[in-house]
Design a protein around this motif. Structure first.
Motif, PDB file in Angstrom:
ATOM      1  N   ARG A  57       0.827  -1.209   0.000  1.00 47.96           N
ATOM      2  CA  ARG A  57       0.000   0.000   0.000  1.00 47.96           C
ATOM      3  C   ARG A  57       0.862   1.260   0.000  1.00 47.96           C
ATOM      4  O   ARG A  57       0.523   2.249  -0.645  1.00 47.96           O
ATOM      5  CB  ARG A  57      -0.930  -0.024   1.201  1.00 47.96           C
ATOM      6  N   GLU A  58       2.002   1.229   0.675  1.00 51.56           N
ATOM      7  CA  GLU A  58       2.881   2.397   0.734  1.00 51.56           C
ATOM      8  C   GLU A  58       3.453   2.739  -0.640  1.00 51.56           C
ATOM      9  O   GLU A  58       3.817   3.878  -0.896  1.00 51.56           O
ATOM     10  CB  GLU A  58       4.061   2.148   1.694  1.00 51.56           C
ATOM     11  N   ILE A  59       3.549   1.753  -1.510  1.00 57.50           N
ATOM     12  CA  ILE A  59       4.133   1.965  -2.834  1.00 57.50           C
ATOM     13  C   ILE A  59       3.058   2.162  -3.899  1.00 57.50           C
ATOM     14  O   ILE A  59       3.106   3.110  -4.677  1.00 57.50           O
ATOM     15  CB  ILE A  59       5.061   0.794  -3.211  1.00 57.50           C
ATOM     16  N   LEU A  60       2.066   1.267  -3.924  1.00 59.70           N
ATOM     17  CA  LEU A  60       1.044   1.291  -4.976  1.00 59.70           C
ATOM     18  C   LEU A  60      -0.238   2.008  -4.563  1.00 59.70           C
ATOM     19  O   LEU A  60      -1.201   2.024  -5.320  1.00 59.70           O
ATOM     20  CB  LEU A  60       0.710  -0.132  -5.424  1.00 59.70           C
ATOM     21  N   GLY A  61      -0.278   2.569  -3.374  1.00 58.23           N
ATOM     22  CA  GLY A  61      -1.481   3.255  -2.923  1.00 58.23           C
ATOM     23  C   GLY A  61      -2.619   2.272  -2.704  1.00 58.23           C
ATOM     24  O   GLY A  61      -2.405   1.185  -2.178  1.00 58.23           O
ATOM     25  N   ARG A 102       2.376   5.412 -12.674  1.00 59.59           N
ATOM     26  CA  ARG A 102       2.493   6.698 -11.956  1.00 59.59           C
ATOM     27  C   ARG A 102       2.991   6.477 -10.535  1.00 59.59           C
ATOM     28  O   ARG A 102       3.829   7.220 -10.032  1.00 59.59           O
ATOM     29  CB  ARG A 102       1.145   7.427 -11.924  1.00 59.59           C
ATOM     30  N   ARG A 103       2.495   5.447  -9.902  1.00 62.21           N
ATOM     31  CA  ARG A 103       2.894   5.180  -8.516  1.00 62.21           C
ATOM     32  C   ARG A 103       4.317   4.659  -8.435  1.00 62.21           C
ATOM     33  O   ARG A 103       5.073   5.014  -7.535  1.00 62.21           O
ATOM     34  CB  ARG A 103       1.908   4.223  -7.882  1.00 62.21           C
ATOM     35  N   ALA A 106       6.980   7.467  -9.009  1.00 60.71           N
ATOM     36  CA  ALA A 106       7.229   8.283  -7.822  1.00 60.71           C
ATOM     37  C   ALA A 106       8.261   7.607  -6.918  1.00 60.71           C
ATOM     38  O   ALA A 106       9.142   8.274  -6.365  1.00 60.71           O
ATOM     39  CB  ALA A 106       5.930   8.521  -7.062  1.00 60.71           C
TER      40      ALA A 106
END
Length: 137
Positions: A57-61, A102-103, A106
């Motif tokens: 979740r911290e990487i791919l939201g 996009r994720r 970043a």
């Protein structure tokens, strides 16, 4: 005889991959649609991302922690009965790749992405997003 493999079933069909998200706010799952002839490559790349340490979740939201739930193969069509339900609409692979890319970009730009799979997955997603790997449906 040649040509009787998985891709020969319905080369002009549509595959839909149902991807379950763990903690998403807006969606519980994504339906990702793509041409059947590219199914083996797309599914194997997404399986690699699913098993990767990037699937957080911290990487791919909201998509982070996803898992592949169902693969529907070689459909000739599909009907969406509830146009207002976001989850009822299949997402084209180009759009899904763009969300993921996009994720990951970043992470790459911040210098936190030293994972060996990151470059490979970003390359695959870039080709999917740009339509150079899978032509738009």
């Amino acid at each position: 005889m040649f040509g009787f493999g998985k891709k020969a079933k319905k080369p002009d069909g549509i595959d839909i991959l149902i991807i379950k998200t763990d903690d998403a706010k807006n969606r519980n799952f994504y339906q990702v649609a793509f041409p059947s002839v590219y199914a083996n490559d797309i599914v194997s790349m997404l399986k690699k991302l699913e098993k990767s340490k990037l699937n957080k979740r911290e990487i791919l939201g909201d998509i982070g922690g996803f898992h592949l739930a169902t693969h529907l193969e070689a459909l000739t069509s599909y009907d969406v009965f509830d146009e207002n339900d976001l989850e009822a609409q299949p997402v084209m692979i180009q759009d899904f790749a763009s969300i993921l890319l996009r994720r990951l970009e970043a992470i790459d730009e911040s210098g936190d992405g030293d994972d060996a799979d990151l470059a490979f997955i970003m390359g695959e997603l870039t080709m999917l997003r740009d339509g150079s790997y899978v032509p738009p449906m």
